[in-house]
Design an enzyme around this catalytic site. Structure first.
Site, short mmCIF file in Angstrom:
data_model
loop_
_atom_site.label_atom_id
_atom_site.label_comp_id
_atom_site.label_asym_id
_atom_site.label_seq_id
_atom_site.Cartn_x
_atom_site.Cartn_y
_atom_site.Cartn_z
CG HIS A 131 30.43 -8.76 41.74
ND1 HIS A 131 30.10 -8.60 40.33
CD2 HIS A 131 31.05 -7.69 42.01
CE1 HIS A 131 30.79 -7.62 40.04
NE2 HIS A 131 31.59 -6.91 40.84
CG HIS A 371 38.19 -10.60 35.98
ND1 HIS A 371 38.03 -11.05 34.69
CD2 HIS A 371 39.24 -9.76 36.07
CE1 HIS A 371 38.97 -10.54 33.93
NE2 HIS A 371 39.86 -9.83 34.72
CB CYS A 372 32.38 -11.65 39.75
SG CYS A 372 31.33 -12.31 38.31
CB THR A 373 36.19 -7.97 41.20
OG1 THR A 373 37.18 -8.17 39.92
CG2 THR A 373 36.57 -9.44 41.90
#
EC number: 2.8.1.7
Length: 415
Positions: A131, A371-373
């Site tokens: 992100h 996981h910030c994805t």
């Protein structure tokens, strides 16, 4: 603690430098820490380096002629040299200290992107970006009229390089690629991407947050224009990241923040800027963190980056094989012998958050979520995943503990 560059790691000797690994959690379980992609632990020599700074020569840098300030300034500047050399850079002028990889990304996006991009320009990312890359370039595109495009992934989690060759054109201003995916573990061919970008007159920014801690990186061999990574993922303290930038690019870029130390001359009418890297480090910088991160680099290099990589690859392949042989487990990304030290997976019928909670009861610490994805998880068709990630102090016994805890969770949720 030490190993030769090609020799095996004495894991037990390494673990002795990390008292936190001796902790018991969850009411008496031995800690099995497998969340290294989120943050690594900090060895005693690095903790000692922080304490030594505060105990012996705590002072601001570049602001005093007294002995403490001079000592702190030299140590802080030397840390820039050491971090630049760690990734194959030439000198401190190419190494900016930030607070993390995210700030390094924002620095380039707003100091370079806002000034250089406009309608008709394109920024090409991959579908596996964090992100920190996705959101940052989306915002810059909104402000400049540029367009963001995404290189797709293949069914086995690799980057579609045929699509990359088609998507990177003369309209491309910058390619942003993660070196190792923090979700899939994919090791991307960033050198090949750099060649394609440069053939079209574009720059490349490489997110090295998962790569720099785990393998030897040479920004000149990659021909990266920018390369960013974080201290806390490579045995260093929190609060410090690093941005390598080619000297001429950093010299041409406008500052990102304004204040003390980043100026050359100030009048009531205007100001001129200091040279890189200092013009990007406004205010009192991350002095203790920078000095400690240099100590972390010494620690890693004493063991040997090739030895660390070999150790992690063996653990990762073993974990991949054990999990793929476990019933009801889906593992994402490339095969176990072709990835970084990250294994993301799901267990049928168990949400990743529930799985992580159960594993914690057995002392096993992993990450669960997106996981910030988030867009990558949308591509995978799952809302979240469990992620185990390994580092130089992990063991095969800890992988066995992970797999055993996963099997216990399966039994708990069995119909």
């Amino acid at each position: 603690m030490e190993a030769t560059e090609q020799g095996p790691i004495d894991v037990e000797a390494v673990r002795a430098d990390f008292p936190i690994l001796e902790r018991e959690v969850a009411g008496g379980e031995d800690l099995v820490y497998l969340d290294n992609a989120a943050t690594s632990h900090t060895p005693e020599p690095v903790v000692d380096a922080i304490a030594d700074y505060y105990r012996r020569y705590n002072s601001n840098v570049h602001r005093g002629l007294h002995e403490l300030s001079q000592e702190a300034s030299v140590a802080y500047e030397d840390a820039h040299d050491k971090l630049a050399a760690f990734v194959g850079g030439e000198d401190r002028e190419e190494m900016v200290f930030t607070k993390n990889t995210t700030e390094a990304e924002n620095l380039v996006a707003f100091a370079w992107g806002l000034n250089e991009l406009g309608p008709g320009d394109e920024v090409v990312l991959t579908q596996m970006e964090h992100h920190a890359s996705l959101v940052t370039w989306q915002q810059v595109a909104d402000e400049t009229g540029a367009e963001v495009k995404y290189i797709p992934i293949t069914d086995d989690g690799h980057l579609d390089m045929d699509a990359a060759a088609d998507m990177i054109t003369d309209d491309t201003a910058l390619v942003n690629a993660v070196h190792i995916s923090n979700t899939l573990g994919t090791v991307n061919p960033v050198g090949e991407l750099a060649d394609i970008a440069h053939d079209h007159g574009a720059y490349i920014f490489v997110d090295g947050a998962q790569a720099a801690p785990t393998r030897a990186v040479d920004v000149q061999e990659i021909d990266a224009d920018f390369y960013a990574f974080s201290g806390h993922k490579m045995l260093g303290p929190t609060g410090i990241g690093c941005l390598y930038g080619k000297r001429h690019l950093l010299a041409e870029m406008e500052p990102f923040l304004y204040g003390g130390d980043m100026i050359e001359r100030v009048s009531y009418e205007d100001a001129t800027w200091n040279d890189p890297p200092w013009k990007f480090e406004a205010g009192t910088p991350v002095i203790a963190q920078g000095i400690a991160l240099a100590e972390a680099v010494d620690y890693l290099q004493d063991i040997g980056m090739d030895a660390i990589r070999a150790h992690e690859e063996a653990l990762t392949e073993y974990a991949y094989d054990q999990l793929t042989m476990t019933d009801d487990v889906d593992v994402y990304g490339p095969p176990g012998d072709d990835r970084g030290a990250v294994v993301s997976f799901n267990v049928d019928g168990i949400h990743a958050h529930d799985l992580s909670s159960i594993l914690n009861d057995y002392g096993v610490a992993i990450r669960a979520g997106d996981h910030c994805t988030q867009p990558l998880h949308d591509t995978l068709g799952v809302p979240a995943s469990a992620r185990a990630s390994f580092y130089l102090y992990n063991t095969r016994d800890e992988v066995d503990a992970l797999v055993a805890a996963v099997d216990e969770a399966r039994q708990i949720f069995a119909p």
